[in-house]
Design a protein around this motif. Structure first.
Motif, PDB file in Angstrom:
ATOM      1  N   TRP A  37       0.815  -1.085   0.033  1.00 32.65           N
ATOM      2  CA  TRP A  37       0.012   0.019   0.059  1.00 32.65           C
ATOM      3  C   TRP A  37       1.011   1.132   0.225  1.00 32.65           C
ATOM      4  O   TRP A  37       1.757   1.294   0.768  1.00 32.65           O
ATOM      5  N   ALA A  38       0.530   2.248  -0.774  1.00 32.20           N
ATOM      6  CA  ALA A  38       1.433   3.314  -1.100  1.00 32.20           C
ATOM      7  C   ALA A  38       0.428   4.581  -1.077  1.00 32.20           C
ATOM      8  O   ALA A  38      -0.587   4.605  -1.472  1.00 32.20           O
ATOM      9  N   GLN A  39       1.285   5.816  -0.892  1.00 32.79           N
ATOM     10  CA  GLN A  39       0.575   7.020  -1.324  1.00 32.79           C
ATOM     11  C   GLN A  39       1.309   7.776  -2.265  1.00 32.79           C
ATOM     12  O   GLN A  39       2.561   7.632  -2.271  1.00 32.79           O
ATOM     13  N   LEU A  40       0.633   7.955  -3.462  1.00 29.20           N
ATOM     14  CA  LEU A  40       1.480   8.659  -4.859  1.00 29.20           C
ATOM     15  C   LEU A  40       1.097  10.194  -4.717  1.00 29.20           C
ATOM     16  O   LEU A  40      -0.290  10.623  -4.504  1.00 29.20           O
ATOM     17  N   THR A  41       2.157  10.921  -4.873  1.00 31.02           N
ATOM     18  CA  THR A  41       1.931  12.408  -5.205  1.00 31.02           C
ATOM     19  C   THR A  41       2.662  12.676  -6.314  1.00 31.02           C
ATOM     20  O   THR A  41       3.709  12.390  -6.596  1.00 31.02           O
ATOM     21  N   GLY A  66       8.117   1.820   6.246  1.00 34.62           N
ATOM     22  CA  GLY A  66       9.561   1.511   6.076  1.00 34.62           C
ATOM     23  C   GLY A  66       9.771  -0.083   6.188  1.00 34.62           C
ATOM     24  O   GLY A  66       8.704  -0.810   6.406  1.00 34.62           O
ATOM     25  N   GLY A  67      10.934  -0.342   6.055  1.00 32.10           N
ATOM     26  CA  GLY A  67      11.465  -1.844   6.157  1.00 32.10           C
ATOM     27  C   GLY A  67      11.502  -2.638   4.896  1.00 32.10           C
ATOM     28  O   GLY A  67      11.573  -3.560   4.583  1.00 32.10           O
ATOM     29  N   VAL A  68      11.248  -1.653   3.480  1.00 25.02           N
ATOM     30  CA  VAL A  68      11.205  -2.383   2.227  1.00 25.02           C
ATOM     31  C   VAL A  68      12.676  -2.161   1.710  1.00 25.02           C
ATOM     32  O   VAL A  68      13.142  -1.127   1.800  1.00 25.02           O
ATOM     33  N   ALA A  69      13.314  -3.443   1.420  1.00 20.53           N
ATOM     34  CA  ALA A  69      14.504  -3.307   0.645  1.00 20.53           C
ATOM     35  C   ALA A  69      14.569  -3.078  -0.685  1.00 20.53           C
ATOM     36  O   ALA A  69      13.860  -3.733  -1.435  1.00 20.53           O
ATOM     37  N   ARG A  93      12.808   8.440  11.187  1.00 16.82           N
ATOM     38  CA  ARG A  93      13.539   7.290  11.748  1.00 16.82           C
ATOM     39  C   ARG A  93      13.203   6.059  11.186  1.00 16.82           C
ATOM     40  O   ARG A  93      13.192   4.858  12.060  1.00 16.82           O
ATOM     41  N   GLY A  94      12.864   5.839   9.822  1.00 16.11           N
ATOM     42  CA  GLY A  94      12.749   4.637   9.168  1.00 16.11           C
ATOM     43  C   GLY A  94      11.359   4.081   9.295  1.00 16.11           C
ATOM     44  O   GLY A  94      11.086   3.098   8.641  1.00 16.11           O
ATOM     45  N   ALA A  95      10.292   4.753   9.980  1.00 22.56           N
ATOM     46  CA  ALA A  95       9.151   4.338   9.707  1.00 22.56           C
ATOM     47  C   ALA A  95       8.333   4.662   8.486  1.00 22.56           C
ATOM     48  O   ALA A  95       7.644   3.730   8.246  1.00 22.56           O
ATOM     49  N   TRP A  96       8.996   5.273   7.542  1.00 21.69           N
ATOM     50  CA  TRP A  96       8.409   5.566   6.010  1.00 21.69           C
ATOM     51  C   TRP A  96       9.610   5.668   5.233  1.00 21.69           C
ATOM     52  O   TRP A  96      10.601   6.012   5.637  1.00 21.69           O
ATOM     53  N   LEU A  97       9.162   5.226   4.074  1.00 15.01           N
ATOM     54  CA  LEU A  97       9.948   5.107   2.962  1.00 15.01           C
ATOM     55  C   LEU A  97       9.458   6.037   1.720  1.00 15.01           C
ATOM     56  O   LEU A  97       8.410   5.799   1.426  1.00 15.01           O
ATOM     57  N   GLU A  98      10.224   7.166   1.503  1.00 12.36           N
ATOM     58  CA  GLU A  98       9.943   7.941   0.415  1.00 12.36           C
ATOM     59  C   GLU A  98      10.400   7.849  -0.963  1.00 12.36           C
ATOM     60  O   GLU A  98      11.878   7.880  -0.988  1.00 12.36           O
ATOM     61  N   ILE A  99      10.178   7.603  -1.894  1.00  7.95           N
ATOM     62  CA  ILE A  99      10.645   7.041  -3.161  1.00  7.95           C
ATOM     63  C   ILE A  99      10.511   8.092  -4.237  1.00  7.95           C
ATOM     64  O   ILE A  99       9.153   8.523  -4.551  1.00  7.95           O
ATOM     65  N   ASP A 100      11.618   8.638  -4.912  1.00  4.70           N
ATOM     66  CA  ASP A 100      11.338   9.529  -6.193  1.00  4.70           C
ATOM     67  C   ASP A 100      11.227   8.422  -7.263  1.00  4.70           C
ATOM     68  O   ASP A 100      12.031   7.603  -7.224  1.00  4.70           O
ATOM     69  N   ALA A 101      10.217   8.590  -8.166  1.00  2.00           N
ATOM     70  CA  ALA A 101      10.013   7.796  -9.165  1.00  2.00           C
ATOM     71  C   ALA A 101       9.489   8.582 -10.569  1.00  2.00           C
ATOM     72  O   ALA A 101       8.971   9.527 -10.298  1.00  2.00           O
TER      73      ALA A 101
END
Length: 106
Positions: A37-41, A66-69, A93-101
């Motif tokens: 599950w993700a949020q897209l912006t 967070g926690g996705v390798a 502190r690692g709870a969330w992962l923010e990805i530029d795509a």
């Protein structure tokens, strides 16, 4: 981000896979690793994009728990739409992962 209720898009995390083609080479494909599950912006288009450019690219930020390798060889898919990973960073502190795509617009 601190509201998990904003994770409203299901994305499939895909990893590259190579198989022997029987002629000394490889066949490249991807295999699904997880559904997340993700949020897209979406971000506004960059300045200077030519109107007759062969492809238009939409930049997005994907936020996950967070926690996705990840590696840059991974990608996300949402049906026929493919999101190529450009970079990522940990938040809170690692709870969330923010990805530029980036994804190509058709």
């Amino acid at each position: 981000m601190s509201d998990p209720g904003k994770l409203t898009t299901r994305l499939t995390l895909e990893a590259p896979a190579e198989t022997d083609d029987g002629q000394g080479g490889v066949t490249r494909a991807t295999t699904a690793q997880a559904v997340l599950w993700a949020q897209l912006t979406a971000h506004p288009p960059r300045e200077g994009v030519a109107a007759d450019d062969a492809r238009a690219v939409q930049r997005v930020t994907i936020t996950l728990r967070g926690g996705v390798a990840l590696t840059r060889a991974h990608r996300f898919s949402d049906g026929p739409r493919i999101y190529r990973i450009v970079s990522w960073r940990d938040r809170d502190r690692g709870a969330w992962l923010e990805i530029d795509a980036e994804t190509e617009l058709t």
